[in-house]
Design a protein around this motif. Structure first.
Motif, mmCIF file in Angstrom:
data_model
loop_
_atom_site.group_PDB
_atom_site.id
_atom_site.type_symbol
_atom_site.label_atom_id
_atom_site.label_comp_id
_atom_site.label_asym_id
_atom_site.label_seq_id
_atom_site.Cartn_x
_atom_site.Cartn_y
_atom_site.Cartn_z
ATOM 1 N N GLN A 14 13.602 -32.606 29.420
ATOM 2 C CA GLN A 14 14.516 -31.465 29.566
ATOM 3 C C GLN A 14 14.299 -30.438 28.455
ATOM 4 O O GLN A 14 14.362 -29.229 28.690
ATOM 5 C CB GLN A 14 15.955 -31.952 29.558
ATOM 6 N N ILE A 15 14.027 -30.927 27.249
ATOM 7 C CA ILE A 15 13.752 -30.023 26.130
ATOM 8 C C ILE A 15 12.468 -29.240 26.383
ATOM 9 O O ILE A 15 12.398 -28.025 26.161
ATOM 10 C CB ILE A 15 13.667 -30.824 24.817
ATOM 11 N N LEU A 16 11.426 -29.944 26.853
ATOM 12 C CA LEU A 16 10.157 -29.270 27.157
ATOM 13 C C LEU A 16 10.339 -28.191 28.215
ATOM 14 O O LEU A 16 9.786 -27.087 28.094
ATOM 15 C CB LEU A 16 9.124 -30.294 27.636
ATOM 16 N N GLU A 17 11.101 -28.492 29.251
ATOM 17 C CA GLU A 17 11.318 -27.510 30.314
ATOM 18 C C GLU A 17 12.048 -26.289 29.785
ATOM 19 O O GLU A 17 11.740 -25.146 30.181
ATOM 20 C CB GLU A 17 12.099 -28.162 31.456
ATOM 21 N N THR A 18 12.996 -26.496 28.886
ATOM 22 C CA THR A 18 13.725 -25.365 28.294
ATOM 23 C C THR A 18 12.790 -24.517 27.436
ATOM 24 O O THR A 18 12.798 -23.276 27.521
ATOM 25 C CB THR A 18 14.896 -25.876 27.441
ATOM 26 N N LEU A 19 11.968 -25.168 26.612
ATOM 27 C CA LEU A 19 11.041 -24.425 25.763
ATOM 28 C C LEU A 19 10.002 -23.677 26.593
ATOM 29 O O LEU A 19 9.640 -22.527 26.278
ATOM 30 C CB LEU A 19 10.359 -25.380 24.780
ATOM 31 N N GLN A 20 9.515 -24.293 27.652
ATOM 32 C CA GLN A 20 8.542 -23.599 28.504
ATOM 33 C C GLN A 20 9.176 -22.382 29.167
ATOM 34 O O GLN A 20 8.552 -21.317 29.273
ATOM 35 C CB GLN A 20 7.985 -24.544 29.564
ATOM 36 N N ARG A 21 10.415 -22.532 29.622
ATOM 37 C CA ARG A 21 11.102 -21.413 30.271
ATOM 38 C C ARG A 21 11.221 -20.214 29.332
ATOM 39 O O ARG A 21 11.183 -19.064 29.766
ATOM 40 C CB ARG A 21 12.479 -21.881 30.734
ATOM 41 N N HIS A 22 11.342 -20.484 28.050
ATOM 42 C CA HIS A 22 11.468 -19.414 27.060
ATOM 43 C C HIS A 22 10.130 -19.073 26.410
ATOM 44 O O HIS A 22 10.089 -18.250 25.503
ATOM 45 C CB HIS A 22 12.467 -19.816 25.976
ATOM 46 N N GLN A 23 9.048 -19.733 26.842
ATOM 47 C CA GLN A 23 7.726 -19.518 26.239
ATOM 48 C C GLN A 23 7.778 -19.723 24.722
ATOM 49 O O GLN A 23 7.276 -18.919 23.935
ATOM 50 C CB GLN A 23 7.208 -18.113 26.572
ATOM 51 N N HIS A 24 8.407 -20.814 24.342
ATOM 52 C CA HIS A 24 8.613 -21.129 22.927
ATOM 53 C C HIS A 24 7.597 -22.171 22.470
ATOM 54 O O HIS A 24 7.419 -23.197 23.115
ATOM 55 C CB HIS A 24 10.031 -21.666 22.722
ATOM 56 N N PRO A 25 6.913 -21.973 21.339
ATOM 57 C CA PRO A 25 5.895 -22.921 20.867
ATOM 58 C C PRO A 25 6.516 -24.194 20.287
ATOM 59 O O PRO A 25 7.639 -24.185 19.764
ATOM 60 C CB PRO A 25 5.160 -22.138 19.779
ATOM 61 N N LEU A 26 5.755 -25.283 20.380
ATOM 62 C CA LEU A 26 6.225 -26.559 19.837
ATOM 63 C C LEU A 26 5.052 -27.436 19.455
ATOM 64 O O LEU A 26 3.915 -27.216 19.902
ATOM 65 C CB LEU A 26 7.087 -27.302 20.853
ATOM 66 N N THR A 27 5.336 -28.441 18.631
ATOM 67 C CA THR A 27 4.377 -29.489 18.325
ATOM 68 C C THR A 27 5.026 -30.834 18.660
ATOM 69 O O THR A 27 6.254 -30.958 18.616
ATOM 70 C CB THR A 27 3.968 -29.485 16.838
ATOM 71 N N ILE A 28 4.209 -31.819 18.992
ATOM 72 C CA ILE A 28 4.705 -33.146 19.350
ATOM 73 C C ILE A 28 3.879 -34.186 18.608
ATOM 74 O O ILE A 28 2.661 -34.066 18.512
ATOM 75 C CB ILE A 28 4.571 -33.405 20.872
ATOM 76 N N ILE A 29 4.554 -35.215 18.089
ATOM 77 C CA ILE A 29 3.841 -36.375 17.560
ATOM 78 C C ILE A 29 4.420 -37.616 18.216
ATOM 79 O O ILE A 29 5.638 -37.767 18.340
ATOM 80 C CB ILE A 29 3.934 -36.470 16.021
ATOM 81 N N THR A 30 3.538 -38.492 18.693
ATOM 82 C CA THR A 30 3.979 -39.664 19.444
ATOM 83 C C THR A 30 2.963 -40.795 19.318
ATOM 84 O O THR A 30 1.799 -40.568 18.955
ATOM 85 C CB THR A 30 4.186 -39.316 20.932
ATOM 86 N N LYS A 31 3.413 -42.002 19.634
ATOM 87 C CA LYS A 31 2.537 -43.167 19.758
ATOM 88 C C LYS A 31 2.440 -43.606 21.216
ATOM 89 O O LYS A 31 1.811 -44.620 21.512
ATOM 90 C CB LYS A 31 3.098 -44.343 18.953
ATOM 91 N N SER A 32 3.085 -42.902 22.120
ATOM 92 C CA SER A 32 3.323 -43.405 23.469
ATOM 93 C C SER A 32 2.457 -42.746 24.534
ATOM 94 O O SER A 32 2.251 -41.529 24.522
ATOM 95 C CB SER A 32 4.799 -43.203 23.826
ATOM 96 N N GLN A 33 2.020 -43.567 25.493
ATOM 97 C CA GLN A 33 1.333 -43.039 26.672
ATOM 98 C C GLN A 33 2.273 -42.260 27.587
ATOM 99 O O GLN A 33 1.818 -41.529 28.465
ATOM 100 C CB GLN A 33 0.728 -44.194 27.473
ATOM 101 N N LEU A 34 3.564 -42.426 27.404
ATOM 102 C CA LEU A 34 4.529 -41.760 28.279
ATOM 103 C C LEU A 34 4.388 -40.246 28.236
ATOM 104 O O LEU A 34 4.778 -39.560 29.178
ATOM 105 C CB LEU A 34 5.957 -42.162 27.887
ATOM 106 N N ILE A 35 3.788 -39.720 27.183
ATOM 107 C CA ILE A 35 3.585 -38.270 27.102
ATOM 108 C C ILE A 35 2.745 -37.768 28.275
ATOM 109 O O ILE A 35 2.883 -36.618 28.705
ATOM 110 C CB ILE A 35 2.943 -37.877 25.755
ATOM 111 N N LEU A 36 1.903 -38.639 28.834
ATOM 112 C CA LEU A 36 1.046 -38.227 29.952
ATOM 113 C C LEU A 36 1.857 -37.939 31.214
ATOM 114 O O LEU A 36 1.367 -37.274 32.119
ATOM 115 C CB LEU A 36 -0.017 -39.287 30.226
#
Length: 362
Positions: A154-176
């Protein structure tokens, strides 16, 4: 407040990192479990179930002015983390809720169901200034709970809607799961992902990070992200003296082969309750080298388990820390990592009109 959770016995639980429910530093009284000599058979530890609790957050964007962090604002969709990484520097935060930074941190989780709504409100404030938002600065935004709650999505969808940049750090395959959305954002230079690879050993991974994806799965995740055109880094962290530091070059080489174009590392950090928890873990899993590991840690931390000063907390000081930094730089140069600087686009940010907004005359 008294802590009714016993601090003993110290023993490992399948799928969990901490080996005790060590009391937090704000607890005045603790209870311990002692044997009276009458019990003939050792108790079989009960299965530790994960409990997820909704937290109605009041704000969602955290800001910082730390000179050694590459971001000024971040979002953490969850408190606590089921991954169970014993070294996690976020563990002490559970003490503020009168919970243990030990097993409670892995089993008593909090999620923020109103995160996307709060984010929308924050982005629409008149004084908001756009700068990249970091996801995963504290606990993993793609920990197992995300599969059900989808707060990060939901956070990603909000940021994309606003064309807002972000960085992500994860250990999980769920990001795919979010690869199509992240690919679209990468095409507009709005996202950068870092995948943490702590070890290439499955045996060490199971003890150190019990509920995370295996090393091979993380390398496949780097490959999938890079193939989709998403700038991807490998985070070789933490580097633990005499435990995984000898893998530094192998981790960087494997990640570069998989498609990583950036890299970073962090020397083991042991703030507050993390230090005694890590010592307990060492004594349980690696008793033969526990003393040597902590000796090297203290040599890199001014004779202490940890130093929190900016500029030192990520890298440490002393001969071991300097050699680790030199090895990292040499490997990156050989592998062609970090050759170009990443600069996400903050100029695309805009506010879509909402019902009732005054429309422009031009």
């Amino acid at each position: 407040m008294a802590n009714d959770s016993p601090t003993n016995p110290i023993q490992s639980h399948k799928g969990r990192g901490a080996v005790s429910n060590l009391a937090g530093r704000f607890v005045d009284q603790v209870s311990t479990r002692e044997s009276d000599g009458w019990q003939l058979e050792p108790e079989v530890p009960e299965r530790l179930e994960t409990v997820a609790l909704a937290e109605k957050a009041k704000t969602i964007i955290a800001t910082n002015k730390s000179p050694d962090l590459p971001f000024s604002q971040s979002i953490n969709p969850y408190r606590g983390c089921e991954h169970g990484c014993i070294y996690c520097y976020a563990r002490p935060a559970h003490a503020y809720m009168d919970l243990s930074p030990g097993l409670d941190f892995e089993t008593r989780l909090f999620y923020k169901p109103n995160a996307a709504t709060l984010l929308e409100q924050a982005l629409r404030k008149k004084n908001y200034q756009c700068s990249p938002i970091a996801l995963g600065s504290n606990t993993d935004p793609y920990q197992p709970l995300e599969k059900d709650k989808q707060i990060t999505r939901q956070i990603l969808e909000t940021l994309q809607r606003h064309q807002h940049p972000l960085t992500i750090i994860t250990k999980s395959q769920l990001i795919l799961r979010d690869l199509p959305l992240l690919t679209e954002m990468a095409q507009d230079n709005l996202v950068h992902v870092a995948v943490s690879v702590t070890t290439l050993s499955n045996e060490l991974k199971r003890k150190l990070e019990p509920r995370t994806a295996g090393p091979a799965a993380r390398l496949r995740t780097i490959e999938a992200l890079g193939s989709a055109g998403i700038p991807t880094a490998v985070m070789a962290a933490p580097m633990i003296p005499a435990l995984n530091d000898m893998e530094l070059e192998s981790i960087l080489a494997s990640a570069a082969e998989a498609g990583a174009i950036y890299a970073a590392y962090i020397l083991l950090r042991l703030p507050f309750e993390v230090a005694p928890l890590f010592r307990q873990w060492l004594a349980e899993h690696y008793p033969e080298r526990a003393e040597h590991v902590m000796s090297l840690v203290q040599q890199s931390r001014g004779g202490q388990d940890y130093q929190s000063e900016f500029g030192q907390r990520q890298r440490g000081t002393g001969v071991f820390a300097q050699l680790l930094q030199q090895r990292f730089r040499v490997s990156c140069r050989k592998l062609g990592l970090n050759e170009r600087k990443l600069a996400l686009d903050c100029n695309r940010f805009f506010l879509p009109p909402q019902p009732g907004d005054q429309q422009s005359l031009f």
